[in-house]
Design a protein around this motif. Sequence first.
Motif, PDB file in Angstrom:
ATOM      1  N   VAL A 130      64.465 -55.743  27.351  1.00  0.00           N
ATOM      2  CA  VAL A 130      64.828 -56.618  28.458  1.00  0.00           C
ATOM      3  C   VAL A 130      64.064 -57.921  28.223  1.00  0.00           C
ATOM      4  O   VAL A 130      62.845 -57.884  27.996  1.00  0.00           O
ATOM      5  CB  VAL A 130      64.442 -55.996  29.819  1.00  0.00           C
ATOM      6  N   PRO A 131      64.772 -59.063  28.233  1.00  0.00           N
ATOM      7  CA  PRO A 131      64.094 -60.334  27.952  1.00  0.00           C
ATOM      8  C   PRO A 131      62.861 -60.543  28.841  1.00  0.00           C
ATOM      9  O   PRO A 131      62.883 -60.262  30.039  1.00  0.00           O
ATOM     10  CB  PRO A 131      65.169 -61.386  28.257  1.00  0.00           C
ATOM     11  N   VAL A 173      58.237 -43.738  25.868  1.00  0.00           N
ATOM     12  CA  VAL A 173      58.824 -44.690  24.928  1.00  0.00           C
ATOM     13  C   VAL A 173      58.771 -46.053  25.607  1.00  0.00           C
ATOM     14  O   VAL A 173      59.117 -46.186  26.782  1.00  0.00           O
ATOM     15  CB  VAL A 173      60.275 -44.305  24.554  1.00  0.00           C
ATOM     16  N   VAL A 174      58.328 -47.064  24.859  1.00  0.00           N
ATOM     17  CA  VAL A 174      58.126 -48.394  25.418  1.00  0.00           C
ATOM     18  C   VAL A 174      58.825 -49.426  24.542  1.00  0.00           C
ATOM     19  O   VAL A 174      58.732 -49.364  23.314  1.00  0.00           O
ATOM     20  CB  VAL A 174      56.615 -48.721  25.505  1.00  0.00           C
ATOM     21  N   ALA A 175      59.518 -50.378  25.174  1.00  0.00           N
ATOM     22  CA  ALA A 175      60.124 -51.520  24.477  1.00  0.00           C
ATOM     23  C   ALA A 175      59.451 -52.775  25.020  1.00  0.00           C
ATOM     24  O   ALA A 175      59.420 -52.992  26.237  1.00  0.00           O
ATOM     25  CB  ALA A 175      61.630 -51.569  24.725  1.00  0.00           C
ATOM     26  N   ILE A 176      58.913 -53.598  24.123  1.00  0.00           N
ATOM     27  CA  ILE A 176      58.190 -54.800  24.535  1.00  0.00           C
ATOM     28  C   ILE A 176      58.848 -56.012  23.872  1.00  0.00           C
ATOM     29  O   ILE A 176      58.954 -56.071  22.648  1.00  0.00           O
ATOM     30  CB  ILE A 176      56.700 -54.709  24.167  1.00  0.00           C
ATOM     31  N   ILE A 213      54.738 -46.808  16.182  1.00  0.00           N
ATOM     32  CA  ILE A 213      55.762 -47.837  16.233  1.00  0.00           C
ATOM     33  C   ILE A 213      57.052 -47.242  15.661  1.00  0.00           C
ATOM     34  O   ILE A 213      57.041 -46.674  14.571  1.00  0.00           O
ATOM     35  CB  ILE A 213      55.333 -49.095  15.438  1.00  0.00           C
ATOM     36  N   ILE A 214      58.154 -47.393  16.417  1.00  0.00           N
ATOM     37  CA  ILE A 214      59.431 -46.835  15.954  1.00  0.00           C
ATOM     38  C   ILE A 214      60.450 -47.924  15.614  1.00  0.00           C
ATOM     39  O   ILE A 214      61.488 -47.624  15.035  1.00  0.00           O
ATOM     40  CB  ILE A 214      60.017 -45.826  16.973  1.00  0.00           C
ATOM     41  N   GLU A 215      60.142 -49.182  15.977  1.00  0.00           N
ATOM     42  CA  GLU A 215      61.012 -50.301  15.605  1.00  0.00           C
ATOM     43  C   GLU A 215      60.194 -51.585  15.704  1.00  0.00           C
ATOM     44  O   GLU A 215      59.460 -51.781  16.676  1.00  0.00           O
ATOM     45  CB  GLU A 215      62.216 -50.375  16.550  1.00  0.00           C
ATOM     46  N   GLY A 216      60.300 -52.444  14.692  1.00  0.00           N
ATOM     47  CA  GLY A 216      59.590 -53.720  14.711  1.00  0.00           C
ATOM     48  C   GLY A 216      58.139 -53.579  14.303  1.00  0.00           C
ATOM     49  O   GLY A 216      57.751 -52.622  13.638  1.00  0.00           O
ATOM     50  N   VAL A 256      47.951 -54.102  23.634  1.00  0.00           N
ATOM     51  CA  VAL A 256      49.055 -54.106  22.678  1.00  0.00           C
ATOM     52  C   VAL A 256      49.856 -55.379  22.917  1.00  0.00           C
ATOM     53  O   VAL A 256      50.229 -55.671  24.050  1.00  0.00           O
ATOM     54  CB  VAL A 256      49.947 -52.859  22.871  1.00  0.00           C
ATOM     55  N   LYS A 257      50.092 -56.131  21.822  1.00  0.00           N
ATOM     56  CA  LYS A 257      50.804 -57.405  21.925  1.00  0.00           C
ATOM     57  C   LYS A 257      52.065 -57.385  21.069  1.00  0.00           C
ATOM     58  O   LYS A 257      52.094 -56.772  20.000  1.00  0.00           O
ATOM     59  CB  LYS A 257      49.920 -58.551  21.440  1.00  0.00           C
ATOM     60  N   ALA A 258      53.081 -58.109  21.551  1.00  0.00           N
ATOM     61  CA  ALA A 258      54.343 -58.225  20.816  1.00  0.00           C
ATOM     62  C   ALA A 258      54.470 -59.634  20.250  1.00  0.00           C
ATOM     63  O   ALA A 258      54.901 -60.551  20.930  1.00  0.00           O
ATOM     64  CB  ALA A 258      55.517 -57.917  21.736  1.00  0.00           C
ATOM     65  N   ASN A 259      54.055 -59.798  18.992  1.00  0.00           N
ATOM     66  CA  ASN A 259      54.285 -61.065  18.304  1.00  0.00           C
ATOM     67  C   ASN A 259      55.755 -61.171  17.915  1.00  0.00           C
ATOM     68  O   ASN A 259      56.252 -62.236  17.600  1.00  0.00           O
ATOM     69  CB  ASN A 259      53.371 -61.179  17.085  1.00  0.00           C
ATOM     70  N   GLU A 260      56.419 -60.041  17.891  1.00  0.00           N
ATOM     71  CA  GLU A 260      57.871 -59.914  17.794  1.00  0.00           C
ATOM     72  C   GLU A 260      58.214 -58.698  18.640  1.00  0.00           C
ATOM     73  O   GLU A 260      57.336 -57.897  18.955  1.00  0.00           O
ATOM     74  CB  GLU A 260      58.340 -59.727  16.354  1.00  0.00           C
ATOM     75  N   ARG A 261      59.469 -58.546  19.040  1.00  0.00           N
ATOM     76  CA  ARG A 261      59.772 -57.398  19.891  1.00  0.00           C
ATOM     77  C   ARG A 261      59.669 -56.100  19.093  1.00  0.00           C
ATOM     78  O   ARG A 261      59.938 -56.074  17.887  1.00  0.00           O
ATOM     79  CB  ARG A 261      61.122 -57.554  20.568  1.00  0.00           C
ATOM     80  N   PHE A 262      59.272 -55.045  19.786  1.00  0.00           N
ATOM     81  CA  PHE A 262      59.105 -53.753  19.116  1.00  0.00           C
ATOM     82  C   PHE A 262      59.256 -52.628  20.128  1.00  0.00           C
ATOM     83  O   PHE A 262      59.203 -52.833  21.338  1.00  0.00           O
ATOM     84  CB  PHE A 262      57.755 -53.666  18.396  1.00  0.00           C
ATOM     85  N   LYS A 263      59.427 -51.419  19.582  1.00  0.00           N
ATOM     86  CA  LYS A 263      59.467 -50.198  20.386  1.00  0.00           C
ATOM     87  C   LYS A 263      58.421 -49.242  19.846  1.00  0.00           C
ATOM     88  O   LYS A 263      58.159 -49.205  18.636  1.00  0.00           O
ATOM     89  CB  LYS A 263      60.852 -49.548  20.332  1.00  0.00           C
ATOM     90  N   MET A 264      57.835 -48.475  20.759  1.00  0.00           N
ATOM     91  CA  MET A 264      56.792 -47.532  20.357  1.00  0.00           C
ATOM     92  C   MET A 264      56.854 -46.278  21.217  1.00  0.00           C
ATOM     93  O   MET A 264      57.458 -46.268  22.283  1.00  0.00           O
ATOM     94  CB  MET A 264      55.410 -48.174  20.491  1.00  0.00           C
TER      95      MET A 264
END
Length: 114
Positions: A21-22, A40-43, A62-65, A94-102
């Motif tokens: 989500v933006p 499961v988290v999307a950032i 980390i599962i994506e990004g 935890v920081k998202a320098n690019e979007r990721f899922k964990m």
Amino acid sequence: MKTTDLENSKPHILIEIIEYVPNSVVAKTIIRKTTGNVTVVAIDMGEALSEKISPFDTFIQIIEGNAEVIIDSKSNILKAGEGIIIPAHTSNNVKANERFKMISTIIKSGYEEF
């Protein structure tokens, strides 16, 4: 009490059960027990989890990004497929320098004194 929409005893594609989500952090609990939780988290890019100190060990995978996981002021860059243990009682965020899922797994048992 059911804490998730996921069906038991059936395989799931974890990166597909949660969407970005933006400008947001989105979390979905997979398992919630008194002994620990799996979430499961999307950032989205530019977002972060608040710095905290947990009384429990936490395993992040980390599962994506890619993600930046900071433990006691030490930065760790993790990419998809990598994981790290955040020890109990340590400062972390935890920081998202690019979007990721964990996947975040908190272990609340095993701290009993013998």
